[in-house]
Design a protein around this motif. Structure first.
Motif, PDB file in Angstrom:
ATOM      1  N   UNK A 158      53.070 -11.657 -28.670  1.00 57.03           N
ATOM      2  CA  UNK A 158      51.794 -11.684 -27.950  1.00 57.03           C
ATOM      3  C   UNK A 158      52.038 -11.865 -26.450  1.00 57.03           C
ATOM      4  N   UNK A 159      51.034 -11.488 -25.658  1.00 56.58           N
ATOM      5  CA  UNK A 159      51.081 -11.693 -24.210  1.00 56.58           C
ATOM      6  C   UNK A 159      50.770 -13.157 -23.921  1.00 56.58           C
ATOM      7  N   UNK A 160      51.515 -13.747 -22.991  1.00 56.25           N
ATOM      8  CA  UNK A 160      51.352 -15.171 -22.689  1.00 56.25           C
ATOM      9  C   UNK A 160      50.177 -15.389 -21.741  1.00 56.25           C
ATOM     10  N   UNK A 161      48.976 -15.347 -22.295  1.00 59.66           N
ATOM     11  CA  UNK A 161      47.783 -15.611 -21.497  1.00 59.66           C
ATOM     12  C   UNK A 161      46.703 -16.208 -22.403  1.00 59.66           C
ATOM     13  N   UNK A 162      45.723 -16.879 -21.819  1.00 59.92           N
ATOM     14  CA  UNK A 162      44.690 -17.550 -22.610  1.00 59.92           C
ATOM     15  C   UNK A 162      43.945 -16.589 -23.530  1.00 59.92           C
ATOM     16  N   UNK A 163      43.607 -17.088 -24.699  1.00 57.86           N
ATOM     17  CA  UNK A 163      42.796 -16.326 -25.635  1.00 57.86           C
ATOM     18  C   UNK A 163      43.555 -15.589 -26.705  1.00 57.86           C
ATOM     19  N   UNK A 164      44.859 -15.405 -26.519  1.00 58.79           N
ATOM     20  CA  UNK A 164      45.625 -14.642 -27.502  1.00 58.79           C
ATOM     21  C   UNK A 164      45.732 -15.366 -28.842  1.00 58.79           C
ATOM     22  N   UNK A 165      45.989 -16.668 -28.804  1.00 60.45           N
ATOM     23  CA  UNK A 165      46.077 -17.431 -30.049  1.00 60.45           C
ATOM     24  C   UNK A 165      44.733 -17.422 -30.783  1.00 60.45           C
ATOM     25  N   UNK A 214      55.899 -12.598 -22.118  1.00 64.31           N
ATOM     26  CA  UNK A 214      55.590 -12.525 -23.546  1.00 64.31           C
ATOM     27  C   UNK A 214      55.887 -13.841 -24.243  1.00 64.31           C
ATOM     28  N   UNK A 215      55.303 -14.032 -25.407  1.00 62.74           N
ATOM     29  CA  UNK A 215      55.509 -15.228 -26.211  1.00 62.74           C
ATOM     30  C   UNK A 215      55.687 -14.829 -27.675  1.00 62.74           C
ATOM     31  N   UNK A 216      56.602 -15.506 -28.339  1.00 64.96           N
ATOM     32  CA  UNK A 216      56.782 -15.295 -29.761  1.00 64.96           C
ATOM     33  C   UNK A 216      55.922 -16.319 -30.491  1.00 64.96           C
ATOM     34  N   UNK A 217      54.930 -15.852 -31.202  1.00 66.88           N
ATOM     35  CA  UNK A 217      54.053 -16.724 -31.979  1.00 66.88           C
ATOM     36  C   UNK A 217      54.516 -16.700 -33.428  1.00 66.88           C
ATOM     37  N   UNK A 218      54.859 -17.853 -33.965  1.00 68.92           N
ATOM     38  CA  UNK A 218      55.292 -17.975 -35.360  1.00 68.92           C
ATOM     39  C   UNK A 218      54.202 -18.708 -36.144  1.00 68.92           C
ATOM     40  N   UNK A 219      53.716 -18.067 -37.172  1.00 69.25           N
ATOM     41  CA  UNK A 219      52.597 -18.599 -37.942  1.00 69.25           C
ATOM     42  C   UNK A 219      52.959 -18.612 -39.426  1.00 69.25           C
ATOM     43  N   UNK A 220      52.729 -19.744 -40.075  1.00 66.95           N
ATOM     44  CA  UNK A 220      52.872 -19.823 -41.530  1.00 66.95           C
ATOM     45  C   UNK A 220      51.477 -19.693 -42.119  1.00 66.95           C
ATOM     46  N   UNK A 221      51.292 -18.689 -42.976  1.00 71.42           N
ATOM     47  CA  UNK A 221      49.971 -18.449 -43.541  1.00 71.42           C
ATOM     48  C   UNK A 221      50.005 -18.494 -45.068  1.00 71.42           C
ATOM     49  N   UNK A 222      48.853 -18.779 -45.635  1.00 71.36           N
ATOM     50  CA  UNK A 222      48.685 -18.776 -47.083  1.00 71.36           C
ATOM     51  C   UNK A 222      47.799 -17.594 -47.453  1.00 71.36           C
ATOM     52  N   UNK A 235      48.485  -5.095 -37.324  1.00 72.96           N
ATOM     53  CA  UNK A 235      48.961  -3.875 -36.675  1.00 72.96           C
ATOM     54  C   UNK A 235      47.829  -3.027 -36.135  1.00 72.96           C
ATOM     55  N   UNK A 236      46.750  -2.911 -36.899  1.00 74.30           N
ATOM     56  CA  UNK A 236      45.606  -2.121 -36.459  1.00 74.30           C
ATOM     57  C   UNK A 236      44.933  -2.730 -35.234  1.00 74.30           C
ATOM     58  N   UNK A 237      45.074  -4.044 -35.071  1.00 72.82           N
ATOM     59  CA  UNK A 237      44.485  -4.725 -33.912  1.00 72.82           C
ATOM     60  C   UNK A 237      45.398  -4.660 -32.691  1.00 72.82           C
ATOM     61  N   UNK A 238      46.564  -4.022 -32.823  1.00 79.00           N
ATOM     62  CA  UNK A 238      47.459  -3.860 -31.682  1.00 79.00           C
ATOM     63  C   UNK A 238      48.538  -4.919 -31.563  1.00 79.00           C
ATOM     64  N   UNK A 239      48.628  -5.819 -32.537  1.00 76.60           N
ATOM     65  CA  UNK A 239      49.661  -6.846 -32.488  1.00 76.60           C
ATOM     66  C   UNK A 239      50.941  -6.339 -33.157  1.00 76.60           C
ATOM     67  N   UNK A 240      52.072  -6.652 -32.523  1.00 81.48           N
ATOM     68  CA  UNK A 240      53.370  -6.370 -33.122  1.00 81.48           C
ATOM     69  C   UNK A 240      53.752  -7.576 -33.983  1.00 81.48           C
ATOM     70  N   UNK A 241      53.689  -7.424 -35.283  1.00 78.52           N
ATOM     71  CA  UNK A 241      53.937  -8.540 -36.200  1.00 78.52           C
ATOM     72  C   UNK A 241      54.964  -8.141 -37.245  1.00 78.52           C
ATOM     73  N   UNK A 242      55.777  -9.094 -37.653  1.00 79.11           N
ATOM     74  CA  UNK A 242      56.809  -8.819 -38.664  1.00 79.11           C
ATOM     75  C   UNK A 242      57.172 -10.102 -39.405  1.00 79.11           C
ATOM     76  N   UNK A 243      57.806  -9.937 -40.545  1.00 84.22           N
ATOM     77  CA  UNK A 243      58.342 -11.064 -41.280  1.00 84.22           C
ATOM     78  C   UNK A 243      59.739 -11.337 -40.748  1.00 84.22           C
ATOM     79  N   UNK A 244      60.091 -12.592 -40.454  1.00 81.80           N
ATOM     80  CA  UNK A 244      61.413 -12.908 -39.909  1.00 81.80           C
ATOM     81  C   UNK A 244      62.526 -12.296 -40.761  1.00 81.80           C
ATOM     82  N   UNK A 245      63.458 -11.635 -40.101  1.00 85.09           N
ATOM     83  CA  UNK A 245      64.572 -10.992 -40.791  1.00 85.09           C
ATOM     84  C   UNK A 245      64.265  -9.586 -41.261  1.00 85.09           C
TER      85      UNK A 245
END
Length: 421
Positions: A349-356, A386-394, A409-419
């Motif tokens: 994510x971009x390091x600016x307010x509102x991204x989280x 840039x900032x690496x956001x790590x999130x644990x989700x259920x 991905x459809x919202x424009x975020x680059x997201x992946x599972x570690x590894x």
């Protein structure tokens, strides 16, 4: 020792043909320990039967007073001690469950006992043993090293060794489980039994084959410690590492037990650590019963090869329930991760307010529950802005997880599972 006749299936061989333990020995053990050891339930699990495609019956030895079947053989052995042997006391080496069986019944019978346990024995097993008021010594990196110390110490102190598996009286005591299972469920076609040193499966095979010669006996070992598998099949698979099934992590199987298994056991299979973990988690989730790794290997074997047992009446022994609560927590959370219900995802994510807030809103809208959040600005290969956001989700399951990743991905975020980037 006699060798198995060539070209004769194990289930057609006379169980008592020259072996160190006979069906009469098992019946005598049953009478001897009656009233002092619980006759545990042998119940069908309808849910696990549906999952495995067979009729699955569970023998709840994890509900014994010491949470282990081991007290059967221990008591049977202690009862034959002479008055002088009782006075001097006994010594045993064990990775935990045999220790508790000997400690409990020795204390109950007023027999002094010393227990030698290897380094790395789960703390719950050590503490449960000490509660019975016996001397407990932690020595040796392996069960074999603990045994060497126990033999030397016992000789100096003139103590009687109570071996965990390679003793006819121990074997006969463990075999009483088969008598109970077949009395409760005579239609059983196959028994799936964990193997460490071989005492349990040897005693059960002797008893079961005498009552129902056509019944099949399948032994199970952890893939990390295939000692009996190697001995019977003439293999040289390595033995190493920490297994969840430490109760059957035996490098050198018994001499007596190996010969009985060679004659009477139809097959030995190996199970992986992932399979053992899954079985432990399923028994907790479905049967609401706590079973240690060794005790869950029978279910692990059935889950790993359902075609072998399809449509048959299968009996499993839940051999023990002595497992650390911390380890239970780890097993359960790891199983949630395997099922796609608990996942760590990384998001660029971009390091600016509102991204989280934007990520949180998207995850909430997708029906995912956020468990943990952390930012990584320094130790990543992202640009300075840039900032690496790590999130644990259920999530509900793996399909739901894939849907969440697609939405990100459809919202424009680059997201992946570690590894997996």
């Amino acid at each position: 020792m006699p060798k198995a006749p060539k070209n004769v299936p194990p289930n057609q061989r006379a169980p008592e043909a020259g072996l160190a333990v006979t069906p009469d020995d098992v019946r005598a053990a049953s009478a001897a320990i009656s009233g002092s050891v619980m006759i545990t339930e042998c119940d069908q699990s309808r849910t696990l039967s549906d999952i495995c495609g067979c009729n699955l019956w569970l023998k709840f030895e994890n509900l014994q007073f010491t949470s282990t079947f081991k007290e059967r053989g221990a008591l049977n052995r202690l009862l034959v001690l002479s008055a002088e042997e009782r006075r001097r006391g006994v010594i045993a080496m064990s990775a935990g469950n045999h220790a508790q069986g000997v400690a409990y019944h020795a204390n109950r019978l007023g027999i002094p006992a010393t227990i030698v346990m290897p380094i790395g024995t789960p703390m719950v097993k050590i503490e449960n043993t000490r509660r019975h008021g016996v001397e407990t010594i932690i020595s040796g990196k392996t069960l074999e090293e603990a045994a060497e110390f126990a033999r030397a110490h016992g000789k100096v102190q003139e103590l009687t060794m109570i071996h965990p598996y390679d003793d006819p009286l121990i074997i006969a005591g463990q075999g009483t489980i088969a008598l109970e299972m077949l009395a409760s469920v005579p239609q059983l076609d196959v028994l799936v039994i964990p193997i460490g040193g071989g005492g349990l499966i040897s005693g059960m095979a002797i008893a079961a084959k005498s009552l129902k010669p056509e019944l099949q006996i399948v032994g199970v070992q952890a893939q990390l410690y295939p000692s009996m598998y190697n001995a019977i099949k003439g293999q040289h698979l390595p033995m190493r590492g920490d297994t969840l099934a430490e109760g059957i992590a035996v490098k050198v199987p018994g001499r007596i037990t190996t010969e009985i298994i060679r004659h009477l056991v139809d097959e030995i299979v190996l199970v992986t650590e992932d399979q053992i973990e899954r079985a432990v988690a399923m028994l907790i989730a479905i049967e609401k019963t706590v079973v240690e790794g060794a005790g869950a290997t029978g279910l692990a074997a059935v889950l790993a090869a359902p075609q072998r047992f399809a449509g048959r009446n299968v009996g499993l022994v839940l051999t023990g329930g002595n497992i650390d609560t911390r380890l239970i927590a780890s097993v359960l959370t790891r199983e949630l991760a395997r099922e796609g219900r608990l996942t760590q995802i990384a998001i660029d994510i971009v390091d600016r307010p509102g991204q989280l807030a934007a990520v949180s809103a998207l995850l909430a809208d997708a029906g995912a529950n956020i468990i943990e959040v952390s930012h990584q600005r320094t130790f990543s290969d992202l640009p300075a802005k840039g900032t690496l956001l790590e999130v644990v989700i259920e999530t509900r399951d793996r399909v739901h997880l894939e849907e969440v990743m697609k939405r990100l991905g459809e919202a424009g975020f680059v997201a992946w599972l570690p590894g997996r980037r």
